[in-house]
Design an enzyme around this catalytic site. Structure first.
Site, PDB file in Angstrom:
ATOM      1  N   GLU A 101      11.552   0.114   4.826  1.00  0.00           N
ATOM      2  CA  GLU A 101      12.398   0.901   3.931  1.00  0.00           C
ATOM      3  C   GLU A 101      12.193   2.388   4.165  1.00  0.00           C
ATOM      4  OE1 GLU A 101      11.732   1.247  -0.225  1.00  0.00           O
ATOM      5  OE2 GLU A 101       9.576   1.020  -0.083  1.00  0.00           O
ATOM      6  N   ARG A 153      12.324  10.966  -0.637  1.00  0.00           N
ATOM      7  CA  ARG A 153      11.667  11.868  -1.595  1.00  0.00           C
ATOM      8  C   ARG A 153      10.272  12.195  -1.099  1.00  0.00           C
ATOM      9  NH1 ARG A 153       7.857   8.295  -3.281  1.00  0.00           N
ATOM     10  NH2 ARG A 153       8.538   6.127  -3.388  1.00  0.00           N
ATOM     11  N   GLY A 197       7.874  -0.149  -5.983  1.00  0.00           N
ATOM     12  CA  GLY A 197       6.592  -0.378  -6.655  1.00  0.00           C
ATOM     13  C   GLY A 197       6.065  -1.794  -6.478  1.00  0.00           C
ATOM     14  N   ASN A 210      11.959   6.088   2.023  1.00  0.00           N
ATOM     15  CA  ASN A 210      11.893   6.784   0.744  1.00  0.00           C
ATOM     16  C   ASN A 210      12.450   8.185   0.921  1.00  0.00           C
ATOM     17  OD1 ASN A 210      10.728   4.744  -0.890  1.00  0.00           O
ATOM     18  ND2 ASN A 210       8.807   5.061   0.182  1.00  0.00           N
ATOM     19  N   VAL A 244       3.671  10.097  -2.893  1.00  0.00           N
ATOM     20  CA  VAL A 244       2.370  10.331  -3.539  1.00  0.00           C
ATOM     21  C   VAL A 244       1.345  10.783  -2.496  1.00  0.00           C
ATOM     22  CG1 VAL A 244       0.466   9.205  -4.777  1.00  0.00           C
ATOM     23  CG2 VAL A 244       2.821   8.554  -5.288  1.00  0.00           C
ATOM     24  N   HIS A 287       0.830  -5.064  -3.611  1.00  0.00           N
ATOM     25  CA  HIS A 287       1.786  -4.319  -2.782  1.00  0.00           C
ATOM     26  C   HIS A 287       1.866  -2.845  -3.156  1.00  0.00           C
ATOM     27  CE1 HIS A 287       2.956  -8.100  -1.115  1.00  0.00           C
ATOM     28  NE2 HIS A 287       3.431  -8.535  -2.256  1.00  0.00           N
ATOM     29  N   LYS A 339      11.148 -12.216   7.137  1.00  0.00           N
ATOM     30  CA  LYS A 339       9.994 -12.938   7.665  1.00  0.00           C
ATOM     31  C   LYS A 339       8.761 -12.327   7.009  1.00  0.00           C
ATOM     32  CE  LYS A 339       7.786 -15.419  10.765  1.00  0.00           C
ATOM     33  NZ  LYS A 339       7.835 -16.862  10.580  1.00  0.00           N
ATOM     34  N   LEU A 391       5.166 -11.265   7.231  1.00  0.00           N
ATOM     35  CA  LEU A 391       4.199 -11.038   8.310  1.00  0.00           C
ATOM     36  C   LEU A 391       2.782 -11.311   7.792  1.00  0.00           C
ATOM     37  CD1 LEU A 391       5.731  -7.797   9.898  1.00  0.00           C
ATOM     38  CD2 LEU A 391       6.176 -10.178  10.462  1.00  0.00           C
TER      39      LEU A 391
END
Ligand code: ADP
Length: 447
Positions: free
Chosen positions: A287, A291, A164, A289, A294, A235, A201, A203
């Site tokens: 990363e 699952r 989140g 997810n 949304v 974010h 880093k 970006l």
């Protein structure tokens, strides 16, 4: 196939899962807190069980209550939706220990990808490019300084267990690093189960591009193309589209194949999303997810496939219903996340819906649990609706989006509909020439 599925969630996603179950002829059980007794997801399910008081900790995150609800109603599977318990490996394991199927990946894969440091390590091992950064946790400021010097400023300090957009701080130079490091660690400790942080880093002008994948227990892994989720504030994603205006078919096929081969190697199962930053022609994994996301509807609209239905079929042991060479990305789709917030200050605006009218017509989909007279509780996420539009071209999609946003009426509370109307007209959005920082500049937020 399952006979009865318990949906361990609320709001639009509980409704979304209920719809997929109904179309598969599966009975549904809704769970709800006392604040949600009148909620749409409760009304439309075949059965419902109250699992606790309003705070999520005591209801939607209350594992014993949810497991008891599944046992007393005789549910043979649980779909966790997104958020809440969807990425809780212990919950997934407990569900299986009770002889109930968890509609999602194995607890081991949830655990591995839930730790972003472990996920990045796994990605490197699978030949997936990652953002340059620390090899593992950064346990003190001296170590952070060393990594920052070697990769060069600006750097981002991120929580290993983050989500989140929380627990993330930028340091543009050495002078800012101490403060950023302390803040990120503090935020990580306060919001997640650990205060472990790592360095990446930072970006300067990337796009956020993610790949939707499906994997079954027969060794099939396919991707359904990408979603561009670069329109974010703090974010967090606000508008998503598929395909990305920045990608061509060759890039899609190449990264899609790398991702699928990687997941095949680790024996991943069910739906998942690999998130990348894309800058100057290069992809960097950030990363995964494990699952449903949304923003899954934009992929569904473009590919014509029901991702929740596939998740349920896969969990029941069936193969994915199509092969990679049958995936057709047709036209363009855009999703707007509509929240119950002031469109300028983003202050939450829960309350009673006095008037409600949804847009309709060809290529328009509204995923929402709102109805006229409904009172939005203050305890939960402020997202109250997703408007998804599809068109044969991006331009047709944009024209349709504008008219659908104009038709949408949500009275009685403040929503971000006016902001979405502005974004849909903004020249840089129309041109597709935006990166992850564009929206915050557009709405006048500090970046
Ligand atoms: P979360 O799990 O909290 O959503 P992510 O790692 O998915 O965190 O990142 C969320 C967003 O933060 C990304 O979409 C991007 O906008 C920004 N972000 C993450 N890592 C970087 C980075 N290395 N450089 C620049 N922006 C980043």
């Amino acid at each position: 196939m399952f006979e009865k599925v318990l949906i361990a969630n609320r709001g639009e996603i509980a409704l979304r899962i209920n719809r997929a179950c109904r179309e598969l002829g599966i009975a549904t059980v809704a769970v709800h807190s006392t604040a949600d007794a009148d909620a749409m997801h409760v009304r439309l399910a075949d059965e419902s069980v109250c699992i606790g008081p309003p705070p999520a900790r005591e209801s939607y995150l209350n594992i014993p209550s949810i497991l008891s609800a599944a046992i007393i109603t005789g549910a043979d599977a649980i779909h966790p939706g997104y958020g809440f318990l969807s990425e809780n490996a212990d919950f997934a394991a407990m569900v299986e220990e009770h002889g109930i199927t968890f509609i999602g990946p194995s607890p081991d894969h949830i655990r591995m990808m839930g730790d972003k440091i472990a996920a990045k390590k796994a990605a490197v091992g699978l030949g997936i490019p990652v953002v340059p950064g620390s090899d593992g946790p950064v346990s003190d400021l001296a170590a952070a300084e060393q990594v920052a010097e070697s990769i060069g400023y600006p750097v981002l300090i991120k929580a290993a267990g983050g989500g989140g957009g929380k627990g993330m701080k930028v340091a543009h130079d050495r002078a800012q690093l101490g403060e950023a490091y302390r803040l990120a660690r503090g935020e990580a400790g306060a919001n997640f189960s650990s205060d472990v942080v790592y360095l990446e880093k930072y970006l300067g002008h990337p796009r956020h591009i993610e790949f939707q994948i499906l994997a079954d227990s027969h060794g099939n892994v396919i991707h359904l193309g990408e979603r561009d989720c670069s329109l974010q504030r703090f974010h967090q994603k606000l508008v998503e589209e598929s395909p990305s205006p920045a990608l061509n078919a060759d890039q899609r096929a190449a990264l899609g194949a790398t991702v699928c081969n990687g997941l095949k190697k680790i024996g991943y199962r069910n739906a998942g999303t690999l998130e990348f930053l894309y800058e100057d022609g290069e992809f960097y994994f950030i990363e995964m997810n494990t699952r449903l996301q949304v923003e899954h509807p934009v992929t569904e609209m473009v590919c014509g496939l029901d991702i929740v239905r596939e998740q349920i079929r896969i969990a029941s042991g069936a193969p994915i219903s199509i092969q990679q060479d049958q995936v057709r990305m047709n036209g363009h789709a855009i999703e707007c996340r509509i929240t119950a917030e002031n469109p300028e200050t983003f202050r939450p605006s829960p309350g009673r819906i006095t008037e409600y009218h949804t847009p309709g017509g060809l290529g328009v989909r509204v995923d929402s649990a709102l109805y006229s007279g409904y009172r939005i509780p203050s305890q939960y996420d402020s997202m109250v609706a997703k408007l998804i539009v599809h068109g044969q071209t991006r331009n047709e999609c944009l024209m349709r989006l504008r008219r659908a946003l104009d038709e949408y009426v949500i009275g009685g509370i403040e929503t971000t509909l006016p902001l979405h109307r502005k974004i849909a007209q903004a020249p840089q959005f129309v041109d597709g020439a935006y990166d992850i920082h564009w929206l915050e500049r557009f709405v006048g937020l500090k970046t």
